[in-house]
Design a protein around this motif. Structure first.
Motif, PDB file in Angstrom:
ATOM      1  N   MET A   1      55.361 120.156 133.863  1.00  0.00           N
ATOM      2  CA  MET A   1      55.068 118.826 134.383  1.00  0.00           C
ATOM      3  C   MET A   1      55.745 118.587 135.727  1.00  0.00           C
ATOM      4  O   MET A   1      55.157 118.054 136.662  1.00  0.00           O
ATOM      5  CB  MET A   1      55.517 117.762 133.370  1.00  0.00           C
ATOM      6  CG  MET A   1      55.298 116.340 133.844  1.00  0.00           C
ATOM      7  SD  MET A   1      53.580 115.979 134.243  1.00  0.00           S
ATOM      8  CE  MET A   1      52.810 116.160 132.641  1.00  0.00           C
ATOM      9  N   ILE A   2      57.027 118.982 135.828  1.00  0.00           N
ATOM     10  CA  ILE A   2      57.772 118.834 137.082  1.00  0.00           C
ATOM     11  C   ILE A   2      58.246 120.203 137.539  1.00  0.00           C
ATOM     12  O   ILE A   2      58.867 120.936 136.764  1.00  0.00           O
ATOM     13  CB  ILE A   2      58.989 117.908 136.910  1.00  0.00           C
ATOM     14  CG1 ILE A   2      58.575 116.547 136.364  1.00  0.00           C
ATOM     15  CG2 ILE A   2      59.730 117.743 138.240  1.00  0.00           C
ATOM     16  CD1 ILE A   2      59.752 115.650 136.040  1.00  0.00           C
ATOM     17  N   SER A  23      62.612 123.123 136.627  1.00  0.00           N
ATOM     18  CA  SER A  23      61.308 122.704 136.111  1.00  0.00           C
ATOM     19  C   SER A  23      61.493 122.026 134.763  1.00  0.00           C
ATOM     20  O   SER A  23      62.453 122.310 134.033  1.00  0.00           O
ATOM     21  CB  SER A  23      60.359 123.898 135.974  1.00  0.00           C
ATOM     22  OG  SER A  23      60.860 124.841 135.048  1.00  0.00           O
ATOM     23  N   ILE A  24      60.590 121.113 134.435  1.00  0.00           N
ATOM     24  CA  ILE A  24      60.615 120.384 133.167  1.00  0.00           C
ATOM     25  C   ILE A  24      59.216 120.451 132.574  1.00  0.00           C
ATOM     26  O   ILE A  24      58.228 120.126 133.255  1.00  0.00           O
ATOM     27  CB  ILE A  24      61.041 118.923 133.370  1.00  0.00           C
ATOM     28  CG1 ILE A  24      62.461 118.854 133.951  1.00  0.00           C
ATOM     29  CG2 ILE A  24      60.970 118.143 132.056  1.00  0.00           C
ATOM     30  CD1 ILE A  24      62.882 117.456 134.363  1.00  0.00           C
ATOM     31  N   SER A  25      59.129 120.873 131.338  1.00  0.00           N
ATOM     32  CA  SER A  25      57.827 121.017 130.678  1.00  0.00           C
ATOM     33  C   SER A  25      57.261 119.660 130.277  1.00  0.00           C
ATOM     34  O   SER A  25      57.976 118.651 130.215  1.00  0.00           O
ATOM     35  CB  SER A  25      57.972 121.906 129.432  1.00  0.00           C
ATOM     36  OG  SER A  25      58.426 123.190 129.781  1.00  0.00           O
ATOM     37  N   GLY A 182      52.459 111.439 124.216  1.00  0.00           N
ATOM     38  CA  GLY A 182      52.018 112.415 125.203  1.00  0.00           C
ATOM     39  C   GLY A 182      52.684 112.345 126.551  1.00  0.00           C
ATOM     40  O   GLY A 182      52.374 113.148 127.436  1.00  0.00           O
ATOM     41  N   MET A 183      53.614 111.397 126.749  1.00  0.00           N
ATOM     42  CA  MET A 183      54.259 111.266 128.047  1.00  0.00           C
ATOM     43  C   MET A 183      55.454 112.212 128.186  1.00  0.00           C
ATOM     44  O   MET A 183      56.067 112.618 127.203  1.00  0.00           O
ATOM     45  CB  MET A 183      54.746 109.829 128.260  1.00  0.00           C
ATOM     46  CG  MET A 183      53.663 108.831 128.569  1.00  0.00           C
ATOM     47  SD  MET A 183      54.344 107.234 129.062  1.00  0.00           S
ATOM     48  CE  MET A 183      52.820 106.291 129.238  1.00  0.00           C
ATOM     49  N   THR A 184      55.772 112.524 129.435  1.00  0.00           N
ATOM     50  CA  THR A 184      57.006 113.217 129.790  1.00  0.00           C
ATOM     51  C   THR A 184      57.931 112.184 130.421  1.00  0.00           C
ATOM     52  O   THR A 184      57.490 111.376 131.232  1.00  0.00           O
ATOM     53  CB  THR A 184      56.737 114.343 130.801  1.00  0.00           C
ATOM     54  OG1 THR A 184      55.770 115.238 130.253  1.00  0.00           O
ATOM     55  CG2 THR A 184      58.015 115.099 131.128  1.00  0.00           C
ATOM     56  N   LEU A 185      59.214 112.195 130.017  1.00  0.00           N
ATOM     57  CA  LEU A 185      60.148 111.200 130.524  1.00  0.00           C
ATOM     58  C   LEU A 185      61.334 111.873 131.193  1.00  0.00           C
ATOM     59  O   LEU A 185      61.883 112.843 130.662  1.00  0.00           O
ATOM     60  CB  LEU A 185      60.658 110.287 129.395  1.00  0.00           C
ATOM     61  CG  LEU A 185      59.638 109.318 128.793  1.00  0.00           C
ATOM     62  CD1 LEU A 185      58.897 109.971 127.631  1.00  0.00           C
ATOM     63  CD2 LEU A 185      60.315 108.048 128.312  1.00  0.00           C
TER      64      LEU A 185
END
Length: 316
Positions: A1-2, A23-25, A182-185
């Motif tokens: 995601m990032i 990186s962040i999944s 489903g969100m990434t925080l």
């Protein structure tokens, strides 16, 4: 995601972020922690395409946020540490304004407003003005404004600041609900005990440099555990015995305290403890160490340069 690669940010005469890469999944909650002035807010603003870095690249959901900031904003929700509300607008009116700001089609605005009001638990307060809301409800309204367009990434800078314990607990539950939806925080906070309730991983930043990126902070029964033994006097005999046991690893002795790793098997731990007691070792304590996020954070800071962006970086 990032995905962040070689990110550098400078104010006139001062470098704030030093060549950051990580990186962040997707569908994870990452805690961003560090002391005041470490560069956390600057990093969040760069990821949210609100500040332009000196060099480096940031991709969110496959979009270069600084090449296409407006496009990236469709996938990003951002709540600043100090955010403003239109005090004389009601909750519904505030959210109606945000649907227009994000370009949500008029035919879809009512559905978007109802969705976020229900998700944030604001149904009973939707006709109240912002000035009538408590600190916790204002925080929820701020988050609702940031996520009304259903972003894939939600960035929250100190979201629990000023909240009472009950409101913090409610916020923690909300974080988990959003991740499950489903969100990434990406959440910045100084309250490590609160972050531990919902975070999957921890990114530690200090003096504008990454000290550590712990991608798994929630414990698992299948993992090894750390055991601490405290003795009346320093006992080299216990160390010698443990060093001969194949299941005992990473043995460290500090005066009258011994730490070691072993499989998370209570039957084995029981047998080991009974054996040591039968051998008449002067044991005062024998227990599993619960490594909290605060413990992990302090250990990472103490290690300093164990994990760095490049071998020339040192930490003071």
């Amino acid at each position: 995601m990032i995905k962040v690669n070689n990110l550098v940010f400078e104010y006139p005469g001062k470098r704030v972020l030093h060549n950051l890469s990580f990186s962040i999944s997707a569908q994870r909650i990452c805690a961003l922690v560090g002391p005041n002035g470490a560069g956390k807010t600057t990093l969040l603003r760069c990821i949210a395409a609100l500040d332009r870095p000196f060099s480096g690249r940031i991709d969110v959901a496959g979009i270069d946020v600084h090449q296409s900031p407006r496009l990236s904003h469709k996938n990003i929700g951002y709540l600043a540490d100090f955010f403003g509300l239109y005090e004389r607008l009601t909750v519904v009116q505030s959210l109606k304004y945000m649907t227009n700001a994000y370009g949500i089609a008029p035919s879809q605005q009512k559905e978007a407003i109802n969705w976020v009001i229900e998700r944030l638990g604001l149904t009973e307060h939707k006709h109240k003005k912002a000035e009538q809301l408590s600190r916790g409800l204002r925080q929820r309204l701020g988050i609702a404004k940031a996520m009304i367009h259903k972003p894939e990434l939600l960035i929250l800078d100190e979201p629990a600041s000023g909240l009472d314990p009950e409101a913090r607990h409610d916020l923690s539950e909300l974080m988990v609900e959003l991740k499950n939806a489903g969100m990434t925080l990406l959440v910045s906070s100084h309250i490590l005990a609160e972050l531990e309730e919902y975070s999957d991983e921890m990114l530690i930043i200090r003096d504008g440099k990454i000290v550590d990126h712990q991608q798994q902070i929630q414990s698992s029964d299948k993992d090894d555990v750390m055991v601490q033994i405290t003795t009346l006097t320093r006992s080299n005999d216990i160390y010698q015995y443990l060093s001969r046991q194949q299941k005992c690893t990473q043995i460290e002795v500090n005066d009258q305290t011994i730490h070691f790793c072993t499989p998370a098997d209570d039957h084995y731990l029981h047998e080991l403890m009974v054996t040591l007691l039968n051998m008449k070792f002067p044991i005062v304590e024998f227990f599993k160490v619960q490594h909290t996020m605060q413990h992990n954070y302090l250990q990472s800071v103490k290690r300093g340069d164990k994990w760095t962006q490049n071998s020339n970086v040192t930490y003071g």
